[in-house]
Design an enzyme around this catalytic site. Structure first.
Site, PDB file in Angstrom:
ATOM      1  N   CYS A  82      -7.820  -0.757 -11.137  1.00 20.06           N
ATOM      2  CA  CYS A  82      -7.806  -0.887 -12.597  1.00 20.06           C
ATOM      3  C   CYS A  82      -8.658  -2.035 -13.138  1.00 20.06           C
ATOM      4  O   CYS A  82      -9.603  -1.813 -13.907  1.00 20.06           O
ATOM      5  CB  CYS A  82      -6.371  -1.068 -13.083  1.00 20.06           C
ATOM      6  SG  CYS A  82      -5.235   0.239 -12.598  1.00 20.06           S
ATOM      7  N   HIS A 116      -5.805  -5.647 -19.353  1.00 19.20           N
ATOM      8  CA  HIS A 116      -5.888  -5.879 -17.903  1.00 19.20           C
ATOM      9  C   HIS A 116      -7.032  -6.783 -17.469  1.00 19.20           C
ATOM     10  O   HIS A 116      -7.476  -6.727 -16.318  1.00 19.20           O
ATOM     11  CB  HIS A 116      -5.960  -4.548 -17.155  1.00 19.20           C
ATOM     12  CG  HIS A 116      -5.125  -4.550 -15.907  1.00 19.20           C
ATOM     13  ND1 HIS A 116      -5.184  -3.542 -14.972  1.00 19.20           N
ATOM     14  CD2 HIS A 116      -4.211  -5.442 -15.445  1.00 19.20           C
ATOM     15  CE1 HIS A 116      -4.345  -3.808 -13.988  1.00 19.20           C
ATOM     16  NE2 HIS A 116      -3.734  -4.952 -14.251  1.00 19.20           N
TER      17      HIS A 116
END
Length: 375
Positions: free
Chosen positions: A81, A144
């Site tokens: 990710c 993120h």
């Protein structure tokens, strides 16, 4: 002050998006095109009907492909990710932007409760470039790229944020670790499992619908203000623990993961329809993809399909890095195309690049140089 890194978009999704955008913008005499990036989380190449999934439960994404261009050989920069997202937004490979490991020399935000790093101020992100061109930028969903204040998305080019610095892991006991926070711009408005409910037993959560409404409202406001916009819709329903709203629970042949995919597909359809209703679809490039392959460790109930490809997330085999990808731009991208994209168009003139994006220079560096095109 650290030198701002010049993005080389040739190696990123940003390069593909702007290659398409510039190609269309050269024929436009009005405002620059809007940009909508729909980034899924752990969705596999084989999850879409148009890529061959036998359930055929993605009619809106399949329609998007039939009305635009399908990329069967599209790759993420990394099978995880944070590095993948950092590459998408900086245009630089993870080994250059710092998101490649968790050692002392990296800036990996893979697990925000444990890793204190994030995106460096020396990195120049796509929303920062777009802001220079007069765009309004919003991120909806998962950031993120760091959870500390210095890594906040509003410090890196975004004007608005509704979402979280991480995925919806949990629930935690608030002793050893807190539940993941959710933000509206600078303000923390709650935490997953406490204020934004996720039922781990049933998989019920209304988050995708909340994220969808954020997107629709933002596009409507920007249409009213006549300001070009960048919407980065980075939702995480297909990342374990998978969730879907009550309306979609139990509706898929594939179980809970399929329910989440069906809700995402419905949401994409509503976003495209909303652009058409506003009358701005022909001035808006929409790009759909995933950050990395399906997480086979979570399959089949909490993970997706990578089709015929080997392995998945966290591996550099095809299943980990080859992603579903669709571009949609009525009036600019001819319908029904399938392309294997190896490089960006190099036929654009420097004048077209400058007209379409940035009429001035950024820190004395000509646009054609820091965009990275071979002109």
């Amino acid at each position: 002050m650290a030198t701002r890194r010049r993005p080389l978009w040739l190696l990123s999704l940003g390069g593909l998006v702007w290659g398409l955008s510039l190609a269309g913008a050269a024929n436009v005499t009005g405002s620059p095109p809007n940009l909508v990036v729909l980034l899924m989380d752990d969705m596999g190449w084989g999850d879409l009907g148009v890529f061959g999934h036998p359930s055929k439960e993605t009619p809106n994404l399949d329609r998007m492909a039939s009305e635009g261009v399908l990329f069967p050989s599209f790759y993420a920069a990394n099978p995880l990710c944070s590095p993948s997202r950092a590459a998408l937004l900086t245009g630089r490979l993870p080994i250059r932007n710092g998101f490649y490991t968790t050692n002392a020399h990296a800036r990996n935000a893979y697990t925000p409760q444990d890793v204190i790093g994030g995106i460096s101020d020396s990195e120049l992100l796509l929303p920062e470039l777009l802001k220079k061109a007069g765009y309004a930028n919003k991120i909806v969903g998962k950031w993120h790229l760091g959870h500390r204040p210095e890594f906040h998305p509003l410090k890196h080019g975004f004007d608005e944020w509704f979402g979280s610095p991480n995925c919806h892991f949990g629930p935690y006991d608030n002793k050893a670790a807190p539940n993941i926070p959710v933000y509206r711009d600078w303000e923390m408005i709650g935490r997953y499992y406490e204020d934004l409910k996720i039922d781990r037993k049933t998989g019920e959560a209304n988050l995708t619908q909340i994220y969808l409404q954020e997107a629709l409202d933002f596009m409507s406001r920007q249409h009213t203000s006549q300001q070009p916009f960048f919407l980065y819709w980075a939702i995480d329903a297909t990342h374990a623990p998978v969730y879907a709203s009550r309306e979609f629970l139990g509706t898929s042949q594939r179980g809970l993961y399929g329910d989440a995919v069906r809700e995402i597909d419905s949401s994409v359809g509503r976003i495209l329809n909303h652009l058409q209703k506003l009358g701005i679809s022909e001035n808006t490039l929409v790009f759909f993809t995933s950050d990395n392959g399906a997480a086979l460790i979570s399959a089949p109930h909490q993970g997706g399909s990578n089709g015929p490809f080997l392995c998945g997330k966290e591996t550099t085999f095809e299943g980990g890095m080859r992603e579903p990808a669709i571009a949609w731009w009525p009036g600019h991208i001819p319908a029904g195309q399938v392309r294997v994209w190896d490089r960006l168009p190099s036929s654009l003139s420097a004048q077209e690049c400058q007209w379409a994006l940035f009429r001035s220079e950024w820190g004395g560096v000509p646009t054609r140089e820091w965009i990275g095109w071979s002109l």
